[in-house]
Design a protein around this motif. Structure first.
Motif, mmCIF file in Angstrom:
data_model
loop_
_atom_site.group_PDB
_atom_site.id
_atom_site.type_symbol
_atom_site.label_atom_id
_atom_site.label_comp_id
_atom_site.label_asym_id
_atom_site.label_seq_id
_atom_site.Cartn_x
_atom_site.Cartn_y
_atom_site.Cartn_z
ATOM 1 N N LEU A 60 0.686 -1.310 -0.111
ATOM 2 C CA LEU A 60 -0.100 0.095 0.054
ATOM 3 C C LEU A 60 0.852 1.169 -0.012
ATOM 4 C CD1 LEU A 60 -2.930 1.261 0.047
ATOM 5 C CD2 LEU A 60 -2.605 1.286 2.660
ATOM 6 N N GLY A 61 1.906 1.195 0.934
ATOM 7 C CA GLY A 61 2.792 2.306 0.840
ATOM 8 C C GLY A 61 3.606 2.603 -0.489
ATOM 9 N N ILE A 62 3.916 1.388 -1.316
ATOM 10 C CA ILE A 62 4.455 1.620 -2.562
ATOM 11 C C ILE A 62 3.623 2.414 -3.547
ATOM 12 C CG2 ILE A 62 5.389 0.367 -4.517
ATOM 13 C CD1 ILE A 62 6.705 -1.679 -2.465
ATOM 14 N N PHE A 63 2.232 1.767 -3.443
ATOM 15 C CA PHE A 63 1.253 2.302 -4.429
ATOM 16 C C PHE A 63 0.908 3.790 -3.937
ATOM 17 C CE2 PHE A 63 -3.112 3.107 -5.496
ATOM 18 C CZ PHE A 63 -3.149 2.547 -6.819
ATOM 19 N N VAL A 64 0.846 4.191 -2.866
ATOM 20 C CA VAL A 64 0.619 5.399 -2.445
ATOM 21 C C VAL A 64 1.625 6.269 -2.762
ATOM 22 C CG1 VAL A 64 0.302 7.306 -0.513
ATOM 23 C CG2 VAL A 64 -1.265 4.830 -0.825
#
Length: 114
Positions: A60-64
């Motif tokens: 999720l952090g990578i996508f955000v």
């Protein structure tokens, strides 16, 4: 093997081993609640292994981060698109003026000869 590929193996392989070790060591299940008000009877919960929660947070952090970077580069993409449109317009104008000059050139040559 290229230097870049060697570096990716030197960095990637230990990270993969650490990740697999973390997943094996943290197999216990946890309950994730999305209700900050009612702790006894939350309206939305998910039971998942701890390692899945950890990796879901990383992804999720990578996508955000990707999305924020993509949005931040929007003004640069827009200016590049505008510059490309302006370049095409100027090239078309140049070609048109070049054709007009070539059409006028024979008329100028024949007037100077006579």
């Amino acid at each position: 093997m290229t230097f870049k590929r060697i570096i990716s193996w030197v960095v990637g392989l230990p990270l993969a081993v650490i990740g697999i070790g973390f997943a094996v060591a943290n197999r216990e299940w946890v309950t994730v609640s999305f209700d900050p008000i009612n702790r006894l009877q939350p309206f939305a919960t998910i039971d998942m292994p701890l390692w899945a929660l950890f990796f879901a947070g990383i992804f999720l952090g990578i996508f955000v981060g990707w999305f924020v970077a993509w949005r931040g580069a929007g003004k640069h993409r827009r200016s590049a698109r505008d510059a490309k449109i302006e370049l095409i317009r100027v090239q078309q104008l140049h070609e048109r003026e070049k054709r007009e000059l070539q059409q006028q050139l024979p008329a100028i040559r024949t007037d100077s000869v006579s």
